[in-house]
Design a protein around this motif. Structure first.
Motif, short mmCIF file in Angstrom:
data_model
loop_
_atom_site.label_atom_id
_atom_site.label_comp_id
_atom_site.label_asym_id
_atom_site.label_seq_id
_atom_site.Cartn_x
_atom_site.Cartn_y
_atom_site.Cartn_z
N GLY A 163 -6.91 24.00 6.41
CA GLY A 163 -5.52 23.59 6.31
C GLY A 163 -5.29 22.29 5.58
N ILE A 164 -6.32 21.82 4.87
CA ILE A 164 -6.22 20.57 4.11
C ILE A 164 -5.66 20.87 2.72
CG2 ILE A 164 -7.50 18.62 3.17
CD1 ILE A 164 -9.57 19.13 5.41
N GLN A 165 -4.72 20.05 2.26
CA GLN A 165 -4.15 20.24 0.92
C GLN A 165 -5.10 19.67 -0.12
OE1 GLN A 165 0.52 20.27 1.16
NE2 GLN A 165 -0.23 18.40 2.08
N ILE A 166 -5.18 20.38 -1.26
CA ILE A 166 -6.17 20.07 -2.28
C ILE A 166 -5.49 19.77 -3.61
CG2 ILE A 166 -8.16 20.96 -3.55
CD1 ILE A 166 -8.72 20.60 -0.57
N ALA A 167 -5.97 18.73 -4.28
CA ALA A 167 -5.59 18.46 -5.66
C ALA A 167 -6.84 18.61 -6.52
CB ALA A 167 -5.02 17.06 -5.82
N ILE A 168 -6.69 19.25 -7.68
CA ILE A 168 -7.83 19.52 -8.56
C ILE A 168 -7.53 19.01 -9.97
CG2 ILE A 168 -9.20 21.32 -9.68
CD1 ILE A 168 -8.82 23.05 -7.21
N ASP A 169 -8.47 18.23 -10.50
CA ASP A 169 -8.38 17.79 -11.89
C ASP A 169 -9.77 17.90 -12.50
OD1 ASP A 169 -7.88 16.74 -14.35
OD2 ASP A 169 -7.33 14.74 -13.66
N LYS A 182 -5.98 28.14 -4.56
CA LYS A 182 -4.58 27.83 -4.26
C LYS A 182 -4.35 26.33 -4.02
CE LYS A 182 -3.49 32.34 -2.20
NZ LYS A 182 -4.79 32.98 -2.51
N PRO A 183 -4.64 25.50 -5.01
CA PRO A 183 -4.48 24.05 -4.81
C PRO A 183 -3.03 23.63 -4.64
CG PRO A 183 -4.92 24.54 -7.11
CD PRO A 183 -5.10 25.83 -6.37
N TYR A 184 -2.84 22.52 -4.01
CA TYR A 184 -1.51 21.95 -3.86
C TYR A 184 -1.07 21.32 -5.19
CZ TYR A 184 2.28 19.08 -1.90
OH TYR A 184 3.49 18.50 -1.64
N ILE A 185 -2.02 20.66 -5.88
CA ILE A 185 -1.76 20.06 -7.18
C ILE A 185 -2.91 20.42 -8.11
CG2 ILE A 185 -1.38 17.92 -8.49
CD1 ILE A 185 -0.66 16.56 -5.82
N MET A 186 -2.60 20.73 -9.35
CA MET A 186 -3.63 20.81 -10.38
C MET A 186 -3.11 20.12 -11.63
SD MET A 186 -3.66 24.80 -11.67
CE MET A 186 -4.87 24.39 -12.92
N LYS A 187 -3.99 19.42 -12.34
CA LYS A 187 -3.55 18.64 -13.49
C LYS A 187 -4.50 18.81 -14.69
CE LYS A 187 -4.39 14.92 -15.10
NZ LYS A 187 -4.38 15.51 -16.47
#
Length: 313
Positions: A163-169, A182-187
């Motif tokens: 249940g942890i939100q993930i950002a991926i760069d 299904k990341p929360y943020i991707m950049k």
């Protein structure tokens, strides 16, 4: 939303910028100036968040042979961290700034990491999370030797499943990986976006369409477009931020700064258009700095009025 930010760096670096007054392939050239910074994309995100007044903690690995220099640099910037020491050295990258301002960059390989150490990292991450914490984990940058994409993906998936939100760069994953994570943020930047799309030379329309497609899998998609600005897709919105023409001194770390700015604005629950605008302001302020310098909040705020926001849909 989230109330705690943890950045994960598997392959940190010591980034040395050297300035030279001439270019010569036959004779040695002496550096007229040099600066060393703690690096790695997630490290940069934590450095920028800290400078912007947002608490963040850096976790990951460091090589035991040159850890002292790395830690001293983080301490100078009052960075919060908890690293696992492994055999080997933190990779040392070099950026050579030519007299005409052009940059020549060499990234070295770092240490190796075994599966057992990856498992220890997951335990360290979980130990940082207390009941009631809403956490954003930022995974960014390259992988150390001996760590596969599959191992990295499993680590992220295990934490996401909690249940942890993930950002991926990172440019490591495919579109299918993004669909599953299904990341929360991707950049991604434009080059990374084209790699994901398995195509080259995407025009503006194709870039917008593919960003919208990725937003089916990721809540927020930010696409860095250099002097073309910043594109956002998410929540059935498509937003373009145009940036002013500025004197670029270094683009190293600009994408990390953009991501950090977006995270700060999201944490403060600004309207999404303002989040994208602030992210673009941070990234633009970053290229005005030499080396991998870190922007100030004042510099970002001064840049905001020069960022034009256009809602495309």
């Amino acid at each position: 939303m989230f109330n705690k930010i943890i950045t994960i760096t598997l392959n940190p670096s010591l980034d040395t910028t050297l300035w030279v007054d001439r270019f010569d392939l036959k004779e040695p050239v002496s550096a007229i100036r040099e600066q060393i910074y703690p690096g790695g994309k997630s490290i940069n995100v934590t450095r920028v968040l800290t400078a912007l007044g947002i608490k963040s903690k850096a976790l990951g690995f460091v090589g035991e042979q040159n850890i002292t220099t790395f830690i001293q640099l983080l301490d100078q910037e009052e960075i919060s961290y908890h690293f696992i020491s492994v055999k080997g050295t933190i990779r040392e990258n070099f950026s050579i700034v030519m007299p005409n301002g052009e940059l020549f960059k060499v990234n070295r390989a770092g240490f190796s990491v075994e599966q057992s150490v990856l498992d220890s990292l997951q335990s360290n991450i979980e130990s940082e999370i207390k009941d009631g914490d809403q956490v954003l984990l930022v995974f960014a940058g390259s992988l150390p030797k001996n760590v596969s994409k599959e191992q990295y993906k499993t680590l992220i998936q295990n934490l996401s499943d909690e249940g942890i939100q993930i950002a991926i760069d990172t440019d490591i994953f495919t579109e299918q990986d993004i669909k599953e994570l299904k990341p929360y943020i991707m950049k991604p930047n434009e080059v990374e976006l084209s790699h994901l799309a398995k195509t080259e030379n995407m025009n503006e329309k194709a870039t917008c369409e593919y960003a919208k497609k990725l937003s089916q899998y990721a809540t927020h998609v930010l696409v860095s477009r250099g002097d073309e600005g910043l594109l956002y897709a998410g929540n059935n919105e498509l937003i373009q931020c145009s940036v002013p023409e500025v004197e670029v001194k270094s683009t190293v770390g600009a994408g990390d700064t953009t991501l950090a700015g977006f995270i700060k604005a999201l944490k403060e629950e600004l309207p999404i258009a303002n989040c994208v605008q602030f992210a673009a302001a941070c990234g633009t302020a970053s290229v005005l700095l030499e080396g991998t310098g870190v922007i100030s909040l004042e510099a970002a705020n001064e840049m905001i009025n020069d960022i034009r926001v256009t809602k495309l849909s």
